[in-house]
Design a protein around this motif. Structure first.
Motif, PDB file in Angstrom:
ATOM      1  N   GLY A   1      56.552  75.598  18.584  1.00 46.35           N
ATOM      2  CA  GLY A   1      56.866  76.905  18.004  1.00 46.35           C
ATOM      3  C   GLY A   1      55.791  77.351  17.043  1.00 46.35           C
ATOM      4  O   GLY A   1      54.625  77.008  17.190  1.00 46.35           O
ATOM      5  N   ASN A   2      56.184  78.102  16.057  1.00 47.86           N
ATOM      6  CA  ASN A   2      55.243  78.660  15.094  1.00 47.86           C
ATOM      7  C   ASN A   2      54.673  77.582  14.183  1.00 47.86           C
ATOM      8  O   ASN A   2      55.295  76.565  13.933  1.00 47.86           O
ATOM      9  CB  ASN A   2      55.929  79.731  14.241  1.00 47.86           C
ATOM     10  CG  ASN A   2      56.399  80.887  15.083  1.00 47.86           C
ATOM     11  OD1 ASN A   2      55.785  81.239  16.069  1.00 47.86           O
ATOM     12  ND2 ASN A   2      57.506  81.482  14.693  1.00 47.86           N
ATOM     13  N   GLY A   3      53.494  77.849  13.642  1.00 47.11           N
ATOM     14  CA  GLY A   3      52.832  76.918  12.740  1.00 47.11           C
ATOM     15  C   GLY A   3      52.064  75.874  13.518  1.00 47.11           C
ATOM     16  O   GLY A   3      52.241  75.683  14.709  1.00 47.11           O
ATOM     17  N   GLY A   4      51.155  75.205  12.834  1.00 48.87           N
ATOM     18  CA  GLY A   4      50.382  74.141  13.455  1.00 48.87           C
ATOM     19  C   GLY A   4      49.015  74.597  13.936  1.00 48.87           C
ATOM     20  O   GLY A   4      48.660  75.762  13.881  1.00 48.87           O
ATOM     21  N   PHE A   5      48.256  73.610  14.419  1.00 46.13           N
ATOM     22  CA  PHE A   5      46.874  73.835  14.855  1.00 46.13           C
ATOM     23  C   PHE A   5      46.788  73.729  16.364  1.00 46.13           C
ATOM     24  O   PHE A   5      47.305  72.773  16.935  1.00 46.13           O
ATOM     25  CB  PHE A   5      45.962  72.779  14.221  1.00 46.13           C
ATOM     26  CG  PHE A   5      44.508  72.970  14.539  1.00 46.13           C
ATOM     27  CD1 PHE A   5      43.709  73.727  13.701  1.00 46.13           C
ATOM     28  CD2 PHE A   5      43.946  72.401  15.669  1.00 46.13           C
ATOM     29  CE1 PHE A   5      42.366  73.905  13.988  1.00 46.13           C
ATOM     30  CE2 PHE A   5      42.611  72.576  15.962  1.00 46.13           C
ATOM     31  CZ  PHE A   5      41.820  73.332  15.120  1.00 46.13           C
ATOM     32  N   PRO A   6      46.107  74.687  16.990  1.00 43.75           N
ATOM     33  CA  PRO A   6      45.578  75.956  16.494  1.00 43.75           C
ATOM     34  C   PRO A   6      46.669  77.032  16.496  1.00 43.75           C
ATOM     35  O   PRO A   6      47.706  76.863  17.127  1.00 43.75           O
ATOM     36  CB  PRO A   6      44.505  76.301  17.525  1.00 43.75           C
ATOM     37  CG  PRO A   6      45.045  75.739  18.809  1.00 43.75           C
ATOM     38  CD  PRO A   6      45.779  74.481  18.420  1.00 43.75           C
TER      39      PRO A   6
END
Length: 133
Positions: A35-40
């Motif tokens: 889901g949302n957040g994290g790399f990239p």
């Protein structure tokens, strides 16, 4: 038709990379981090790939590329600003809440390095797709 294909490929590639990174860091719990957040940043990758592809196809002086750059800027400001603050608020609410059913997702926004990763990946993907499409 390519203009519909390019963002979809960017979304799949960025999501796949993010999953592999989460799998490395969190093992079997990687699914919890989808889901949302994290790399990239998926959002940054999708809009950057599309804008870069348009710039290469239509010209970096075109109105379409200018609109793409504006959209990239809005996505970046949203990811590193509002969505990041929402995640911080969720973290605080989760600490204060005694109700475990009311858990709020904390990984919503992005750090600057996650957004830069999305920018770089987007430019690379846009360039690759321009070469092969």
């Amino acid at each position: 038709m390519y203009y519909f294909f390019v963002p979809f490929v960017a979304w799949i590639v960025a999501g796949g990379i993010k999953y592999l990174i989460n799998r490395y860091h969190f093992g079997e719990n990687a699914n919890m981090y989808i889901g949302n957040g994290g790399f990239p940043s998926n959002h940054t990758t999708v809009v950057t790939t599309t804008a870069w592809y348009i710039g290469l196809k239509e010209g970096f002086n075109s109105a379409e590329f200018g609109l793409g750059v504006a959209l990239v800027m809005i996505v970046i400001f949203d990811a590193t600003g509002l969505r990041r603050y929402v995640g911080e608020h969720a973290r605080t609410i989760n600490k204060l809440s005694s109700d475990s059913k009311a858990y709020l997702r904390e990984r919503i926004g992005h750090t600057k390095s996650e957004v830069v990763g999305g920018l770089v990946l987007g430019i690379l993907l846009g360039s690759l797709m321009y070469q092969f499409l």
